[in-house]
Design an enzyme around this catalytic site. Structure first.
Site, mmCIF file in Angstrom:
data_model
loop_
_atom_site.group_PDB
_atom_site.id
_atom_site.type_symbol
_atom_site.label_atom_id
_atom_site.label_comp_id
_atom_site.label_asym_id
_atom_site.label_seq_id
_atom_site.Cartn_x
_atom_site.Cartn_y
_atom_site.Cartn_z
ATOM 1 N N ARG A 1 0.797 -1.219 0.000
ATOM 2 C CA ARG A 1 0.000 0.000 0.000
ATOM 3 C C ARG A 1 0.836 1.280 0.000
ATOM 4 O O ARG A 1 0.347 2.324 -0.387
ATOM 5 C CB ARG A 1 -0.949 0.010 1.216
ATOM 6 C CG ARG A 1 -0.226 0.030 2.555
ATOM 7 C CD ARG A 1 -1.096 -0.512 3.671
ATOM 8 N NE ARG A 1 -0.408 -0.440 4.965
ATOM 9 C CZ ARG A 1 0.509 -1.303 5.376
ATOM 10 N NH1 ARG A 1 0.866 -2.308 4.607
ATOM 11 N NH2 ARG A 1 1.080 -1.156 6.565
ATOM 12 N N ASN B 1 0.209 5.781 16.026
ATOM 13 C CA ASN B 1 0.184 5.519 17.466
ATOM 14 C C ASN B 1 -0.293 6.726 18.256
ATOM 15 O O ASN B 1 -0.105 7.887 17.870
ATOM 16 C CB ASN B 1 1.566 5.054 17.954
ATOM 17 C CG ASN B 1 2.581 6.166 17.919
ATOM 18 O OD1 ASN B 1 2.745 6.903 18.881
ATOM 19 N ND2 ASN B 1 3.257 6.306 16.791
ATOM 20 N N ASP C 1 0.507 7.880 21.210
ATOM 21 C CA ASP C 1 1.525 8.658 21.888
ATOM 22 C C ASP C 1 1.995 9.845 21.043
ATOM 23 O O ASP C 1 1.993 10.999 21.487
ATOM 24 C CB ASP C 1 2.704 7.721 22.181
ATOM 25 C CG ASP C 1 3.617 8.294 23.214
ATOM 26 O OD1 ASP C 1 4.837 8.188 23.040
ATOM 27 O OD2 ASP C 1 3.108 8.858 24.204
ATOM 28 N N CYS D 1 -2.525 -12.329 37.091
ATOM 29 C CA CYS D 1 -3.012 -13.684 37.378
ATOM 30 C C CYS D 1 -3.729 -14.308 36.195
ATOM 31 O O CYS D 1 -3.698 -15.527 36.012
ATOM 32 C CB CYS D 1 -3.924 -13.688 38.610
ATOM 33 S SG CYS D 1 -5.232 -12.488 38.518
#
Lengths: 629, 237
Positions: A58, A117, A119, A172
């Protein structure tokens, strides 16, 4: 912006314009072409990236022979071939570099973003506000895209609508109770791969201990002296997929309401492998990139391997790293373009997924998840580039009544491709452009300054080189040019808890936080709180006050709480005001389903040792869709 | 064409690497079919070269360009495929010059010049194509080619595109088009679309013409006024 009278015609405006393009990738190539064809003759381009093969479908200004070269420079050269007389200055640099300060931005009439992005987008937004230069923002993902206009004082700035926080997974979930494939990928990437091939000094949550007292070593992952590679590989396999699962199963509480995982051992999945000793597959060609798939004759990356095949790939990839790439072990970081790493992570994730009853995925799919790959086609970028130029011309003519935010999507009921909407007015509570103070709930007695800076100031507020003041006391500064004693003082302050800083931070204290480069200053009012919910508030602090007032909850799903509309917002086209919810939501849902870890907020998260969430790339295209739902 | 043709018809490693990002959009199956498709573009100008760029980058099987007009300075203004070097474009047709540039975009696609006049091409010629794109043609030629597309035993998709000032029009005729539509949480559903021919559509357009004021600069404006059940409208903002 310089107060020149608005030019008479669009042609004149274009001729006189000095334009900054940030990003020379998918959108950038199309944009640069369109700008050149539209008569723009003074363009600066900034891009830090180099060209990769996967760009070539692209980013048409680049050729295979350009792989590895600077996008900004090559794009410039390609354009000059059909427009030799225009002035293009290319910068192979990061737009966040100090050289691109407010004075640099002030020289432009408009800034056009083609970034990938969040940021960088926020950084540019702040500089444009500081320099008072209009910004045309954009983004694309697959067939979706949007173009938005941001003019200080007239419209919302890019950050007036808070971008949702990036998705992060509790530790976890990754280490013990995965329920989605992306959890397995994160485990394979950030735990297993990192443990085996990455920096040994990094903390890692993988259980390294062996129950049987037979081994005297502390870390089961260490290879014994002269240990046979096959044996080593199988031992690790059994440990992570077998033993560690058995250990987890011992905790009844965890599995009360969850499907119990099945331990997986090599003797069950690959019985023949156990019998072979010291045999290694024939990896004949030393010059080719080592690949487990190639060694094993697996040719189709779209194929979903069986448990046995995944196991073979894992063992083979493991061995190839040690046999062919030993020097890199200890320094490796996962890279989506590293074929062997992708194979390893795919196989490991799949075996874990099998244990937990999660569907397996092909290498192609796994790579997308692990590598945070954004799907992309040329056509959307071409459309968006055209729209950017249309808005840019309006901006140059100060034609603010006609500014539009344009969304490129498949309208569910009308057969329309483009949805133009009038921009909203600036958000009065936007901390970036309206200087409203924020509120931070935090335990000032136990939280260190360092944590506030990392989790809030740099991460959520997106400041690059912040400065923190309490009243007139400077407690922290970041950047070059600090004196040794200053730096030492700041280092000390970082480790102090808020209440014990030179100017104590307690309930009601106001922090002033600034980023000199971004010319952004904001206040944070502190509210002391003792308790924080571990699950819902894992950071141990909560920032508030920066969301727009919610007048209308548009998304019936209830998920998007930041959907906002101000009284001045009117859709240009009446049909836009109420797009068929199921249709739009379906589009968004499909995207979210196929790219689980790449939802509106971001891509897959890095689970680091102290639960920090790293803000990774988010695509505002998706975020904007949510806003309009 | 393209990379297809192997017994198993899997994409080559080269194709997988190059087309990775778009395969994630439309899938391997679509990519394979794309690589076997043959496209003819009649009329090489600013609008159609955009299409050519996109379809070549995407990896179509082959692209043929038909435009015998010699390149002039005027073409240089809107055509980014023509280098500003008279030694390169001098004396050549638009199709020839653009063909060379397009080959560069994707070496896996066969790009070729088709000499001829669109108003004269016959049925057997168009049989080798799956898609025909027409631009800057007279209404007579458009009708002629559309008609031919419909007469062939194989369905040939027909597109006619034009841009004037800041207006654009596109006419699409896929005849009987079936596709699978993903339903939320359910099985994909087969959908059927029936496109009218240009002849039929034009008749409807004329019918409504009487009630709509004809704008001076473009008959295209009418397309945006008529209630369209047929071709998708592209709005220019």
């Amino acid at each position: 912006m310089a107060s020149a009278a608005a030019p008479a015609s669009s042609e004149e405006a274009v001729k006189a314009a000095k334009v900054l393009m940030v990003g020379a990738g998918g959108i950038g190539c199309e944009l640069l072409k369109t700008l050149a064809l539209s008569g723009f003759s003074d363009i600066h381009v900034i891009d830090l990236d180099t060209i990769e093969v996967s760009n070539l479908n692209r980013q048409f200004l680049f050729r295979k022979s350009h792989v590895g070269q600077s996008k900004a420079h090559v794009a410039r050269d390609a354009i000059l071939k059909f427009r030799p007389n225009i002035n293009i200055e290319s910068h192979h640099a990061n737009v966040k570099d100090a050289q691109f300060n407010v004075d640099f931005f002030k020289q432009f009439n408009v800034v056009l973003n083609g970034l990938d992005n969040l940021d960088a987008r926020r950084h540019v937004n702040r500089l444009c506000l500081a320099a008072e230069v209009p910004l045309v923002e954009s983004g694309t993902t697959g067939f979706l895209g949007q173009v938005t206009v941001h003019v200080k004082g007239k419209t919302e700035c890019y950050e007036c609508q808070p971008k949702p926080i990036p998705k992060s997974y509790p530790v976890c979930t990754i280490t013990s109770t995965p329920s989605k494939f992306v959890h397995c990928i994160v485990w394979a990437k950030e735990l297993l791969f990192a443990k085996l091939f990455g920096d040994k000094n990094q903390d890692n949550d993988l259980n390294v201990h062996s129950k049987d007292g037979s081994s005297s070593k502390l870390d089961v992952f260490e290879r014994d002296v002269d240990e046979d590679l096959d044996q080593y590989a199988q031992r690790i396999y059994d440990h992570v997929f077998g033993y560690n699962i058995e250990v987890a199963l011992e905790n009844e509480e965890t599995w009360k309401n969850r499907r119990r995982p099945n331990p997986v051992y090599i003797r069950d999945t690959l019985p023949e492998a156990v019998k072979q000793n010291g045999s290694s597959w024939d990896c004949s060609n030393d010059h080719e990139e080592p690949s487990a798939m190639a060694s094993l004759g697996l040719t189709n990356p779209q194929e979903i391997w069986t448990l046995a095949e995944n196991s073979r790939v894992l063992l083979e990839a493991f061995k190839l790293f040690f046999e062919k790439r030993e020097k890199e072990i200890g320094n490796l970081v996962f890279d989506k373009d590293d074929q062997l790493a992708v194979e390893f992570v795919t196989a490991a994730a799949n075996i874990r997924a099998h244990s937990f009853g999660i569907p397996l995925h092909s290498l192609f799919e796994a790579k997308g998840v692990a590598g945070n790959i954004v799907h992309a086609v040329a056509t959307t970028n071409a459309i968006i580039a055209g729209l950017i130029v249309i808005e840019a011309i309006k901006v140059l003519q100060d034609d603010y009544k006609n500014y539009r935010m344009t969304y490129c999507l498949e309208h569910p009921t009308k057969k329309l491709l483009l949805m133009p909407v009038e921009p909203f007015e600036p958000n009065p509570s936007c901390y970036v452009c309206s200087e409203t103070p924020l509120l931070l709930d935090v335990n000032t007695k136990v939280t260190k300054l360092k944590e506030v800076i990392d989790k809030i100031i740099k991460s959520k507020l997106g400041m690059n080189l912040p400065l923190v003041m309490i009243g007139s006391t400077l407690v922290f500064e970041d950047g070059d040019g600090l004196e040794e004693d200053e730096a030492a003082n700041y280092a000390l302050n970082l480790e102090k808890v808020l209440a014990e800083l030179p100017a104590p931070v307690i309930n009601g204290t106001k922090l002033t936080v600034e980023d000199f480069q971004q010319e952004l200053s904001c206040s944070i009012n502190i509210k002391h709180r003792e308790e924080f919910d571990e699950e819902k508030e894992p950071d141990g602090m909560v920032l508030s006050g920066w969301s727009a007032p919610v007048e209308k909850q548009i998304n019936s799903n209830g998920e998007n709480k930041s959907a906002a509309s101000s009284s001045s917002a009117r859709a240009t086209d009446d049909t836009v005001e109420d797009p068929s919810k199921p249709g739009m939501k379906r589009k968004l849902d499909e995207l979210l389903e196929t790219k689980e870890n790449c939802d509106a907020s971001s891509s897959a998260q890095v689970v680091e040792d102290d639960d920090d969430c790293t803000m990774l790339d988010g695509n505002p295209a998706l975020i904007k869709k949510k806003r309009l739902q | 064409g393209g990379g297809g043709g192997a017994e198993e018809e899997e994409l080559t490693a080269q194709e997988t690497a190059l087309y990775d990002r778009q395969i994630r959009v439309w899938g391997v199956d679509a990519q394979k079919r794309l690589s076997k498709a043959h496209v003819l573009v009649c009329g090489v100008n600013g609008t159609t070269i955009e299409f050519c760029k996109n379809i070549v980058l995407a990896g179509v099987g082959s692209l043929s360009l038909m435009d015998d007009h010699i390149v002039t300075e005027d073409d240089l203004n809107s055509n980014f495929l023509i280098p500003h070097d008279e030694s390169v474009y001098g004396g050549k047709s638009r199709a020839e010059v653009c063909c060379e540039s397009l080959k560069d975009f994707n070496p896996m696609v066969r790009v070729a010049v088709a000499k001829g006049d669109p108003s004269l091409i016959d049925g057997t010629f168009i049989d080798r194509f799956d898609i025909i794109v027409l631009s800057r043609a007279s209404l007579k030629t458009k009708l002629f080619i559309n008609d031919n597309c419909r007469k062939r035993s194989k369905h040939i998709a027909f597109y006619s595109v034009d841009c004037k000032d800041s207006c654009g029009e596109i006419f699409v005729d896929l005849q009987n088009h079936s596709y699978l539509q993903k339903k939320p949480g359910g099985e994909p559903e087969q959908q059927e679309l029936k496109y009218p021919s240009l002849q039929v559509w034009k008749f409807n357009l004329n019918f409504f013409c009487r009630f709509v004021e004809i704008k001076s600069f473009s008959s295209c404006a009418l397309l945006f006024c008529t209630p369209s059940l047929f071709a998708p409208r592209i709005r220019f903002v």
